[in-house]
Design an enzyme around this catalytic site. Structure first.
Site, PDB file in Angstrom:
ATOM      1  CG  HIS B 266      -1.853   1.133   1.322  1.00  0.00           C
ATOM      2  ND1 HIS B 266      -3.167   1.055   0.919  1.00  0.00           N
ATOM      3  CD2 HIS B 266      -1.677   2.400   1.754  1.00  0.00           C
ATOM      4  CE1 HIS B 266      -3.758   2.229   1.099  1.00  0.00           C
ATOM      5  NE2 HIS B 266      -2.872   3.067   1.617  1.00  0.00           N
ATOM      6  CD  GLU B 267       1.456   3.461   3.690  1.00  0.00           C
ATOM      7  OE1 GLU B 267       1.588   4.536   3.064  1.00  0.00           O
ATOM      8  OE2 GLU B 267       0.417   3.186   4.345  1.00  0.00           O
ATOM      9  CG  HIS B 270       0.378   6.180  -0.819  1.00  0.00           C
ATOM     10  ND1 HIS B 270      -0.578   6.963  -1.428  1.00  0.00           N
ATOM     11  CD2 HIS B 270      -0.258   5.557   0.219  1.00  0.00           C
ATOM     12  CE1 HIS B 270      -1.744   6.815  -0.794  1.00  0.00           C
ATOM     13  NE2 HIS B 270      -1.588   5.950   0.202  1.00  0.00           N
ATOM     14  CD  GLU B 296      -5.877   5.671   0.255  1.00  0.00           C
ATOM     15  OE1 GLU B 296      -4.972   6.519   0.443  1.00  0.00           O
ATOM     16  OE2 GLU B 296      -6.045   4.690   0.984  1.00  0.00           O
TER      17      GLU B 296
END
Lengths: 503, 503
Positions: B266-267, B270, B296
């Protein structure tokens, strides 16, 4: 009116300190694993914040506050701490304001170029590359000295930056005594047939276990890990972010147990000093060591006088053997102690032992003093360097990379800094002499791992004051003497004659 | 003259960005192991730097630059990038300047108190403690909206802060469609007898190995560790220090392999976005994501659409088994895929799965919209919250700690932020639909671990632009559509009906 100025002054000091903390975090981050590709962008941020901080510490607003607060009638009404704040910030302010802005900026650019040329020159062992830059750096420094004003000799003006009030005249006596006693001692040791075995120090030691042992020892000496942390960096350092955040770094060599251990103790000594400054000094700008020399006395005290002592290892050798089972199974604690105290002449200062280190420093002191007081030419430095190494240490560099080019200091214009290292050793021995009188059970404390009373003594007598006292004031207050190299000489003679079996 | 203003403007922007980087390093440091005792002192530094940054972004000097550069004749002569810079900074400048300084300061104090009262109230599950603070926070926000000006509805003004140009009217349609399709799907899944086994995900997994696997996967998706680093933090996050220093954090649960892995992905999503913004945008303030929602979309894309897909695990399951031998020896790749995609109604948003997550967000959206547009009273929030959970998810909080008090956002006045989470999912599905058309071998690429063409596509179509385009512009340019929730619905229906064996 003067109350307002005082409040305004304190607000500026607060802000300067906040910039200092932010810059310190950025610096720490760069040295402990910041991604390489981001360094270029980061430099700009550091440049911006440094400029803001510099502008503030040379601002007219600060100048006006300092002028008014320095007037005798006002100054006398200030508290002890406030007076010291005014004195310290005025000293810095005047020093910075006396240099014309253009000259200041030119110097920043020059030293930055000079440092990068030095790096190349060192790698290529080619002094001729570096020489023109070093000549300019010295020339600039001489101009600066004229603006600042000559104190006694031109070199005294530089010494005062790192060790307030110390003079070349004092250092001549100090280093004179060291030379007289230590040069023959080093020669005697060289001839001794009773040399310590060091082979067991160079086995395979995992980084994880080295870190574990360093952390254990740091907690034993009283380093508060709730107000600090231990990280890995190429060159170990201590950095004070704020009074409750004092960090240290070390490095781990896979085949050398001593490096991480003694550098942790060294930086831990610096950190103990910072962690135990009185909280009353928070926000005053006095929340740091009294001087480079006093700071170094504490790192050397914990690294050498405690960490390389026989009582210390009588206590902690068992624990070392638990962390590294088998590694030292056939090595007695006495042999381990002797091994970690090997002394021998060498060419590189940062690799030198406790005894010969002072001779490395002395050489640099004599050379930089000659550059500023006696017209030694930059061009003649390499030869002068090699001659002194031959004379004092009995070894001669085969090229300038392991000679005059080895240290970064001069390339950045940091003349007058080197003596602090030996001052640290001298102060440490003076403090040690006093502690042992006031705590007669000192050796027993160490042998029992009861280090708390020692830390307590240092806190009460030295640490708590931070920069509230000058180095000379602290020394006098603690030892009832001025600087005196005889305690260091005596300590080194006793220790190393013992280790090498010399009568 | 306007050239001078442009240069002055760029210099201010540069300085604002430098403060941003310094503050980000301080923030990162606090979250990754700064000593606890130093936090209080550090807060003052953060306060000082934030104030300097805020003063700069609301300075008359910046205002004058923006006024002059916004004049039509001048604006039209600016480059594309410069125009966008002026537009963005003017928007922020106007937003900040419209609030009277005293009100602004009062609000900072209020939200800081409110956040700390929320913490206590959550721990005690006592909404009545928090209610008076939340009422004031809402009241302040309503005043702010009046100063800013109502866009459509009052709530639209708040939405615009996080997702420029999105309106409550659009979101009503979007969430209406989601509700209509997903509420019944969640119910169907609840009744399915074909539930995935998840027991094998909860074994003992060492932190070291979890980190090793996360790093491996991050390098596979193209995260550049030379321009970033992975650290441990309680709550995972990505932080952009500068374009070449984009860091992520994760956390390791000893008995759960999924947390570190999917939060790293997830990170990492980003971070991929930030690392691949065009270097031409360095120093413009546009070197960041287009909006919260677009950002997101990228974390969700890499975490869910890639990382929780069967083709991904067909490629990387072997490697997982090499890092954790034996752990999954009797688990097929299909079962592993199904296990990591368990979907079930729950009470806590941050623990929710890919499917039900959107319903958690929808509830918050409906409630905060009602607070600002329809006069829902703060006092009635807990009941309204519980009713919606019962209606949409079929579960009812037993106390407010696992209900209305669970999220920090409202205590700090961050209304309008929640929808970004679902917008991210919706955008991601729209982008996915387009990628699969333009890269017909998409699934094969993933199955072969050939992720480079996918990263390349995202860079060309989304990442490189940073904040140069608005979210609506990017969406239109890439997908040739406006926001459309049907792709997400279709994706979720296909995926979860497949996993749960529903026709």
């Amino acid at each position: 009116m003067s109350q307002q100025k005082l409040a305004a002054f304190k607000e500026i000091v607060q802000k300067i300190n906040h910039y200092h903390e932010a810059l310190s975090v950025l610096f720490w981050d760069l040295r402990t694993g910041a991604p390489k590709k981001g360094v270029e962008g980061r430099s700009e941020v550091i440049g911006m914040l440094s400029t803001e901080q510099f502008n503030l510490s040379t601002s007219d607003q600060l100048g006006e506050c300092l002028d008014q607060l320095s007037e005798t009638s006002v100054f006398e009404g200030l508290s002890n701490v406030e007076q010291r704040m005014v004195t310290e910030y005025k000293k810095d302010y005047d020093r910075n304001k006396k240099i014309p802005v253009d000259l200041f900026k030119e110097n920043v650019i020059l030293t930055s170029q000079s440092e990068s040329v030095w790096e190349e020159a060192k790698e290529k062992s080619d002094f001729s590359l570096f020489q023109p830059y070093l000549e300019k750096v010295v020339q600039f420094k001489k101009q600066f000295i004229e603006y600042w004003g000559v104190k006694g000799t031109p070199y005294d003006t530089l010494l005062d930056i790192y060790e307030p009030d110390i003079t070349a005249k004092q250092l001549d006596q100090v280093f004179g005594s060291l030379r007289e006693k230590l040069v023959p001692l080093v020669a005697q040791i060289g001839e001794s047939s009773n040399k310590p075995n060091t082979s067991f120090l160079h086995q395979s030691f995992s980084e994880e276990k080295q870190r574990e042992f360093s952390l254990f020892i740091l907690e034993e000496i009283g380093y508060d890990l709730g107000a600090g942390r231990l990280d890995k960096a190429v060159h170990p350092f201590m950095i004070d972010l704020n009074l409750r955040d004092i960090r240290i770094t070390t490095n781990y060599y896979p085949n050398d147990i001593t490096f991480s251990l003694f550098s942790s103790l060294h930086e831990g000594g610096h950190a103990l000093y910072e962690q135990n400054i009185s909280p009353d000094l928070i926000g005053t700008g006095l929340c740091t060591g009294a001087s480079m020399g006093i700071h170094e006395s504490q790192s050397r005290f914990w690294e050498n006088m405690i960490g390389r002592s026989l009582p210390f290892w009588k206590r902690y050798y068992n624990h070392l053997n638990e962390v590294f089972p088998q590694a030292f199974s056939d090595v007695s604690v006495e042999d381990f102690y002797r091994g970690t105290n090997e002394a021998k002449p060498s060419l590189i200062r940062i690799e030198a032992d406790e005894l010969t280190y002072n001779l490395h420093v002395m050489i640099r002191y004599e050379l930089e003093k000659a550059l500023f007081n006696e017209d030694l030419k930059v061009a003649d430095l390499p030869q002068a360097w090699n001659e002194k190494y031959t004379e004092y240490l009995g070894v001669t560099p085969s090229h300038d990379g392991e000679g005059v080019l080895q240290d970064v200091h001069w390339s950045g214009g940091d003349f007058g800094y080197f003596p602090s290292y030996s001052l640290g050793n001298i102060y440490a021995a003076q403090f040690m002499n006093t502690i042992q009188k006031q705590l007669p059970d000192f050796d027993t404390y160490v042998e029992n791992g009861n280090l708390q009373p020692i830390k307590q003594w240092l806190t009460e007598n030295i640490y708590q004051y931070g920069k509230l006292l000058t180095p000379a004031e602290i020394l006098k207050q603690v030892t009832e003497e001025d600087i005196n190299p005889n305690y260091l000489i005596q300590y080194l003679e006793t220790k190393f004659k013992g280790i090498y079996g010399i009568n």
